[in-house]
Scaffold this active site. Structure first.
Site, mmCIF file in Angstrom:
data_model
loop_
_atom_site.group_PDB
_atom_site.id
_atom_site.type_symbol
_atom_site.label_atom_id
_atom_site.label_comp_id
_atom_site.label_asym_id
_atom_site.label_seq_id
_atom_site.Cartn_x
_atom_site.Cartn_y
_atom_site.Cartn_z
ATOM 1 N N ASP A 11 37.928 -21.770 -3.186
ATOM 2 C CA ASP A 11 38.318 -23.010 -2.511
ATOM 3 C C ASP A 11 38.986 -23.913 -3.539
ATOM 4 O O ASP A 11 38.852 -23.717 -4.750
ATOM 5 C CB ASP A 11 37.087 -23.717 -1.914
ATOM 6 C CG ASP A 11 37.446 -25.040 -1.237
ATOM 7 O OD1 ASP A 11 38.501 -25.096 -0.582
ATOM 8 O OD2 ASP A 11 36.685 -26.015 -1.374
ATOM 9 N N GLY A 44 45.580 -29.544 -0.038
ATOM 10 C CA GLY A 44 46.196 -30.076 1.181
ATOM 11 C C GLY A 44 47.414 -30.946 0.961
ATOM 12 O O GLY A 44 48.149 -31.220 1.909
ATOM 13 N N CYS A 74 38.600 -22.229 2.367
ATOM 14 C CA CYS A 74 39.471 -23.406 2.299
ATOM 15 C C CYS A 74 40.388 -23.358 3.513
ATOM 16 O O CYS A 74 41.115 -22.380 3.700
ATOM 17 C CB CYS A 74 40.283 -23.350 1.000
ATOM 18 S SG CYS A 74 41.575 -24.607 0.853
ATOM 19 N N ASN A 75 40.354 -24.407 4.323
ATOM 20 C CA ASN A 75 41.209 -24.432 5.519
ATOM 21 C C ASN A 75 42.684 -24.400 5.156
ATOM 22 O O ASN A 75 43.475 -23.683 5.780
ATOM 23 C CB ASN A 75 40.931 -25.698 6.335
ATOM 24 C CG ASN A 75 39.583 -25.674 7.001
ATOM 25 O OD1 ASN A 75 38.570 -25.954 6.374
ATOM 26 N ND2 ASN A 75 39.547 -25.344 8.267
ATOM 27 N N THR A 76 43.071 -25.179 4.146
ATOM 28 C CA THR A 76 44.484 -25.246 3.773
ATOM 29 C C THR A 76 44.979 -23.901 3.266
ATOM 30 O O THR A 76 46.080 -23.457 3.628
ATOM 31 C CB THR A 76 44.699 -26.330 2.698
ATOM 32 O OG1 THR A 76 44.283 -27.594 3.216
ATOM 33 C CG2 THR A 76 46.148 -26.406 2.293
ATOM 34 N N CYS A 184 38.220 -29.219 7.078
ATOM 35 C CA CYS A 184 38.275 -28.975 5.634
ATOM 36 C C CYS A 184 36.869 -28.628 5.198
ATOM 37 O O CYS A 184 35.905 -29.291 5.609
ATOM 38 C CB CYS A 184 38.787 -30.217 4.900
ATOM 39 S SG CYS A 184 38.675 -30.113 3.093
ATOM 40 N N HIS A 186 35.367 -29.165 2.570
ATOM 41 C CA HIS A 186 34.694 -30.246 1.837
ATOM 42 C C HIS A 186 33.933 -31.178 2.789
ATOM 43 O O HIS A 186 32.937 -31.800 2.400
ATOM 44 C CB HIS A 186 35.713 -31.095 1.067
ATOM 45 C CG HIS A 186 36.182 -30.510 -0.221
ATOM 46 N ND1 HIS A 186 37.048 -29.441 -0.274
ATOM 47 C CD2 HIS A 186 35.923 -30.851 -1.520
ATOM 48 C CE1 HIS A 186 37.312 -29.151 -1.548
ATOM 49 N NE2 HIS A 186 36.639 -29.995 -2.322
#
Length: 263
Positions: A11, A44, A74-76, A184, A186
């Site tokens: 991430d 991001g 990690c979404n991005t 996200c 986080h």
């Protein structure tokens, strides 16, 4: 590939540990290696080419460390790079996407919010998912500007964070959303503050449990489950001071190995 090889995670920093925790809880026999690329956080705000290059760098390091499967926590990185990773590497990848589907299907007000990074909200994959589930749903999108930097400093439950979140989330409160999607990895660490800001009838959801279930499924499909009777080992690395990484994972209490690594 040995079944006793570790599962790899990466991430843009410490946030993906929210996913990692769900996976190790569901799969207690598995060993893991986690890379917190805090030096380059947040992803991001970076261009797509750079996100792909960073994802490749992290993947190469995890392969060098002998991982049998990689969770892109990690979404991005998932929305911008997982297509490239799957096309160029010969091992399974698990991605993480905002949980729009359950929010859209369960919403009573037909208004839901998504808090995510600019890189996720502007990605092709997110737009495809959004179009699929937003036909009769209003989606209030908010870029979590500045949130990752505070979390990376361990300031996720502070007065400064609450002020920032109240400013960012005002459009969602005014729109009367009934579901908030955390886009996200986080952001689950913001749950205590988010629950102070939103009324109790707003459901807050993230992708952690779904990612853990998918990881279990892919391990089973590829016959990669660790059947060994040795206890699991977890190694977590950060390319900056690993103090926050250790605190968020309760490493001192759980005897996880948390250390600095240049990558």
């Amino acid at each position: 590939m040995s079944n006793e090889a570790p599962i790899g995670f990466f991430d843009s920093g410490v946030g993906g540990t929210s996913i990692w925790k769900e996976v190790i809880q569901l799969l207690p026999n598995e060993k893991t290696i986690y890379l917190a690329d805090s030096k380059n956080a947040p992803y991001g705000e970076r261009p797509v080419e750079e996100i792909i290059a960073l994802s490749k760098k992290n993947t190469d390091k995890l392969l060098e460390m002998g991982c049998k499967l990689i969770v892109v926590a990690c979404n991005t990185a998932t929305t911008n790079a997982i297509e490239y990773l799957r096309a160029n590497y010969h091992l399974p990848f698990i991605g993480i996407e905002p949980a729009l589907k359950p929010a859209a299907l369960k919403s009573q007000t037909k208004v839901i919010g998504i808090l995510a990074t600019k890189g996720t909200l502007s990605s092709k994959l997110f737009h495809q998912t959004s179009e699929l589930y937003s036909r009769d749903i209003k989606i209030v999108e908010v870029v979590g500007q500045g949130l990752v930097r505070l979390i990376e400093r361990g300031e996720h439950n502070t007065f400064e964070m609450e002020i920032l979140l109240r400013q960012l989330l005002k459009p969602m409160l005014e729109a009367h959303i009934d579901y908030l999607v955390l886009g996200c990895s986080h952001y689950p660490y913001l749950m205590p503050v988010l629950k102070k800001i939103f009324p109790p009838d707003v459901t807050i959801i993230d992708s952690g449990e779904a990612v853990a279930r998918q990881t279990k499924k892919v391990l089973e499909e590829n016959h990669l489950q660790n059947q060994g009777d040795k206890g699991p080992g977890h190694k977590l690395f950060s390319n900056v001071d690993p103090k926050v990484l250790g605190l968020l994972t309760n490493a001192a209490l759980n005897n996880y190995e948390v250390s600095y690594l240049e990558f």
